[in-house]
Design an enzyme around this catalytic site. Structure first.
Site, PDB file in Angstrom:
ATOM      1  N   GLU A  52       0.640  -1.282   0.028  1.00 44.72           N
ATOM      2  CA  GLU A  52       0.108   0.067   0.170  1.00 44.72           C
ATOM      3  C   GLU A  52       0.833   1.467  -0.139  1.00 44.72           C
ATOM      4  O   GLU A  52       0.593   2.307  -0.567  1.00 44.72           O
ATOM      5  CB  GLU A  52      -1.068  -0.051   1.336  1.00 44.72           C
ATOM      6  N   PHE A 114     -11.635  -7.059  14.452  1.00 44.71           N
ATOM      7  CA  PHE A 114     -10.602  -7.768  13.250  1.00 44.71           C
ATOM      8  C   PHE A 114     -10.217  -6.512  12.728  1.00 44.71           C
ATOM      9  O   PHE A 114     -10.868  -5.864  11.952  1.00 44.71           O
ATOM     10  CB  PHE A 114     -11.079  -8.857  12.716  1.00 44.71           C
ATOM     11  N   GLN A 115      -9.013  -6.153  12.395  1.00 44.44           N
ATOM     12  CA  GLN A 115      -8.388  -5.262  11.359  1.00 44.44           C
ATOM     13  C   GLN A 115      -9.093  -3.878  11.599  1.00 44.44           C
ATOM     14  O   GLN A 115      -9.288  -2.996  10.691  1.00 44.44           O
ATOM     15  CB  GLN A 115      -8.573  -5.578   9.800  1.00 44.44           C
ATOM     16  N   LYS A 164     -17.638  -0.745   6.321  1.00 44.71           N
ATOM     17  CA  LYS A 164     -18.114  -1.533   5.470  1.00 44.71           C
ATOM     18  C   LYS A 164     -19.600  -1.957   5.196  1.00 44.71           C
ATOM     19  O   LYS A 164     -20.090  -1.925   4.440  1.00 44.71           O
ATOM     20  CB  LYS A 164     -17.484  -3.400   5.800  1.00 44.71           C
ATOM     21  N   MET A 472      24.105   8.821   1.968  1.00 47.79           N
ATOM     22  CA  MET A 472      23.908  10.047   2.539  1.00 47.79           C
ATOM     23  C   MET A 472      24.304   9.976   4.276  1.00 47.79           C
ATOM     24  O   MET A 472      24.852  10.992   4.508  1.00 47.79           O
ATOM     25  CB  MET A 472      22.529  10.657   2.307  1.00 47.79           C
TER      26      MET A 472
END
Ligand SMILES: Cc1cc2nc3c(=O)[nH]c(=O)nc-3n(C[C@H](O)[C@H](O)[C@H](O)COP(=O)(O)OP(=O)(O)OC[C@H]3O[C@@H](n4cnc5c(N)ncnc54)[C@H](O)[C@@H]3O)c2cc1C
Ligand SMILES: Cc1ncc(C[n+]2csc(CCOP(=O)(O)OP(=O)(O)O)c2C)c(N)n1
Ligand SMILES: [Mg+2]
Lengths: 575, 169
Positions: A52, A114-115, A164, A472
């Site tokens: 993602e 959940f999640q 949802k 760097m």
């Protein structure tokens, strides 16, 4: 006939279509299933990413290259948190983006279901605005507001969290509702005439002016009027890292980039000038050095669409609140040619004395490769970079001529940005040549998107400037920490060319000798069937100069490497 | 002499916001990021129920505060954010004070309460609760005076503020 009922997800997708969305970058999961389902019947192309974070940088690259907001769609919990780096990157650099996250159903919110991640609150400090949609009827209004907020005023990312059960419920609302934004009025930033006249007056007295053009000038589309102004008053122009491209770097009045790793002549101009006019730059700490000493003998002017930037880093004599293009369009009417002949000659002397340079003998140098690439592409390609030494040398040697062809993570300095941003830019500009200039460190943070590039047959060219180091940071350890290397050796790197070849449709090339630069780059340019990764085995331990140590005054710039016995103090203040 | 606010001056801000989820958190974050402690905060619906009024008091430098004002003002759901510290605004606060009284002390306590216009809202054998409304100095003075009886609990609402005359709050 009864109207066919649609779901919240259908409405959401319909609204995105109505806003002209061509692509959505994303990765699915339980909480986002209804929205992914709705995309099956949509003309919007869903681009499946491999992580993602990649989706968020692709949307960012698309937005910076096209000026249109990029759209991301992910699931709840880890899907949502994986976008945070990309959201922060976009927020720091004022990039318009819409991030849609699936969410647990409403009755489960706050129960660690959940999640479930409270992404609305987690993301709050790094978004321009955000929504948790609690009612299906609100979807269309929220989407409309989100696009408006993301792309007007000072642009930025907007997050929309959609439970949802909200996306799967029947949608009964209006698809074209009014916005309800009583506190948001970017249109009120109109040009204040007396301020413009005061600036014109200050300019008329200046003999040693510098125009400092930043990202805001690009966002405003001010390139034409900026050039007209510079040529009319005969003032030199320097740009920030993010302003590159708003003024052609091959123009005689261009001083290139200023700041920590800017050109010696741009930084010397900042020290010696009698007037600094910032046009859409936020006087970042990487350009002002020690704030108390910056431009202390100059009249300082700040033009910005966001008045919260005024006085934040440095105090100015004139603050002009407004869109850069609108302000310059007004200002140019009230100024004439300035007597800057001596000043320009003086600066040309610096250009001759301290040009950007590198040695072509010895090992393969990043600068050399970038110089040749610049020569071959002639400023026509879109160039994205990752973060590190290669980024700074690319900023120095890749002359940006046109707006929105230089994409880099400035404010956040996000390693892993360059390659996915190039993918997004290529989606938005299918006919353009797109180069991602990345380090061996940063590339490994998002290289899983080789699959995304390969499957979509994107001819993105990935120039891996492979010094087997987090270069760097190694440079800072060498200069400021007695060469005590700590956690910078990238031993264990893969063969990036071979790795590319493992993806069907991708090509891998290797560059080892300076004599082959042109030949290998040409082979990459000729490969159009998919992504091409060029593994460039460059010198391990070169350092980027000029350099203003963080927090030091601009006059303390190191134009070249200090003599070995010179011990530099650890940088203080800023990073 | 002109009034110059010092580092530790208390600022009273009025913030007019759209009643949207998260607006309070967004405002609080701006203060926290810039290292400002919010001393008191009141939130209440305005005449038009779609909007709310917040009155915030915070301590800190004027410059830092100016930055905060700008950052709060630019939040999407904020309509206005004004510093009223230097205005002649009407500022009021309410406190409930619970204190104990020994035998023979009650009369004096009631006299003090009367002087400050307190209302007695609860009375027991050995304690009382009074309610006081007014400017912060008045509250401080009253709390000071009642201190000698032994204050058990103190609850203050925090300031609310309104600009005078035609000036907008
Ligand atoms: C390793 C590394 C080294 C770096 N070294 C340098 C360096 O040497 N030199 C350098 O310059 N940077 C350097 N940077 C980048 C630096 O950190 C900042 O990101 C950069 O200087 C910010 O540029 P900016 O102010 O132009 O753009 P932004 O940070 O994007 O700010 C844009 C400004 O324009 C305003 N604006 C937006 N839209 C408009 C509009 N329509 N009209 C008017 N104003 C508008 C915004 O409100 C904002 O104030 C470095 C970064 C990294 C990671
Ligand atoms: C995500 C992230 N982690 C750490 C850093 C700190 N950092 C800045 S530059 C750099 C080294 C980058 O190494 P590489 O990608 O190989 O580029 P090089 O400097 O060698 O060109 C690091 C670790 C960062 N900018 N971003
Ligand atoms: Mg490296």
């Amino acid at each position: 006939m009864a109207k066919k009922s649609i779901t919240g997800a259908d409405a959401l997708v319909k609204c995105l279509e109505n806003h002209g969305v061509e692509y959505i970058w994303g990765l699915s999961g339980g909480a986002a299933l209804p929205i992914f389902d709705a995309l099956v019947d949509s003309k919007i192309k869903l681009i499946l990413v491999r992580h993602e974070q990649g989706a968020s940088h692709m949307a960012d690259g698309y937005a910076r290259a096209t000026g249109r907001p990029g759209v991301v769609l992910v699931t709840s919990g880890p899907g949502a948190t994986n976008t945070l780096t990309g959201i922060m990157t976009a927020h720091m650099d004022s990039v318009p983006m819409i991030v849609i996250t699936g969410q647990q159903i409403r009755p489960m919110l706050g129960k660690d279901a959940f999640q479930e991640a409270d992404i609305f609150d987690i993301s709050m400090p790094i978004v321009k605005h955000s929504y948790l949609v609690k009612d299906t009827r609100d979807i269309a209004r929220v989407v409309r507001e989100a696009f408006h907020i993301a792309s007007t005023g000072r642009p930025g990312p907007v997050l929309i969290d959609v439970p949802k059960d909200v996306s799967s419920a029947d949608f009964t609302g209006d698809l074209y509702p009014d916005m309800d934004l009583p506190g948001y009025h970017p249109e009120r930033a109109t040009v204040d005439q007396p301020t413009v006249m005061a600036i014109a007056e200050a300019l008329s007295k200046s003999r040693q002016p510098v125009l400092l053009a930043g990202h805001g000038a690009l966002i405003a589309g001010a390139q034409d009027v900026l050039r007209a102004l510079a040529e009319k008053i005969k003032a030199p122009v320097t740009t920030t890292l993010l302003g590159k491209g708003v003024f052609p770097e091959n123009h005689p009045l261009s001083l290139g980039m200023l700041g920590m790793h800017g050109t010696a002549y741009a930084n010397k101009a900042m020290v010696e000038c009698d007037l600094i006019m910032s046009i859409g730059s936020r006087y970042d700490d990487r350009i002002i050095g020690k704030a108390a000493l910056f431009g202390r003998n100059a009249v300082r002017i700040h033009i910005d669409i966001d008045s919260a930037e005024f006085g934040r880093m440095i105090k100015c004599h004139h603050y002009c609140h407004g869109d850069a293009r609108a302000v310059l369009t007004e200002l140019i009417k009230h100024v004439g040619e300035l007597n800057t002949k001596d000043w320009l000659e003086h600066l040309n002397g610096y250009k001759k004395k301290h040009p950007l340079s590198y040695k072509t003998r010895g090992g393969l140098k990043m600068q050399h490769i970038l110089d040749v690439l610049n020569d071959m592409t002639g400023g026509d390609a879109i160039i994205t970079t990752d973060v590190g030494q290669h980024q700074m040398w690319a900023a120095q040697f890749c002359k940006t001529i046109k707006p929105n062809t230089w994409l880099t993570s400035g404010g956040a300095g996000t390693m892993g940005y360059g390659f996915p941003a190039a993918i997004g830019a290529q989606f938005g500009n299918p006919d353009k040549e797109v180069w991602a200039i990345v380090g061996d460190g940063g590339f490994q943070m998002t290289l899983c998107e080789l699959a995304t590039a390969a499957i979509n047959k994107l001819p993105v060219k990935v120039l891996v400037l492979n010094n087997r180091y987090l270069g760097m940071v190694r440079q800072w350890q060498e200069l400021f920490f007695d060469k005590r290397e700590s956690g910078v050796d990238l031993v264990g790197n893969p063969d990036f060319a071979k790795l590319a070849e493992a993806y069907p449709g991708a090509k891998g090339l290797t560059l080892k000798r300076a004599a082959d630069i042109r030949k290998v780059l040409q082979r990459a340019r000729d490969y159009k069937a998919g992504p091409c990764v060029i593994n460039c085995l460059v010198e391990k331990a070169d350092n980027v100069f000029p350099m203003i140590p963080a927090g030091a005054a601009l006059e303390d710039m190191l134009i070249e490497a200090p003599k070995p016995h010179v011990k530099l103090a650890k940088p203080t203040g800023s990073t | 002499m002109t009034t110059i606010l010092t580092e530790t001056d208390t600022h009273t801000l009025s913030v007019y916001v759209a009643n949207k989820p998260g607006v309070l958190a967004r405002i609080a974050q701006v203060f926290a990021r810039r290292g400002y402690n919010i001393d008191s905060l009141t939130v209440s619906p305005s005449v038009d129920g779609r909007y709310s009024r917040m009155t915030i008091t915070a301590k800190g430098s004027v410059e830092g505060l100016d930055q905060i004002l700008r950052q709060v003002s630019k939040l999407v759901d904020v309509l206005r954010c004004t510093d009223h510290s230097l205005d002649e605004a009407v500022v009021r606060e309410m406190a409930l004070i619970k204190f104990t009284t020994k035998a023979g002390e009650r009369t004096e306590a009631l006299q003090i309460c009367e002087h400050f216009g307190c209302k007695t809202v609860d009375l027991t054998e050995d304690s009382m609760i009074v309610q006081i409304t007014g400017g912060s100095e008045k509250l401080e003075a009253c709390i000071d005076m009642l201190g000698k009886f032994g204050i058990v609990e103190l609850v203050r609402t925090g300031k609310v503020l309104m600009a005078r005359g035609r000036q907008e709050t």
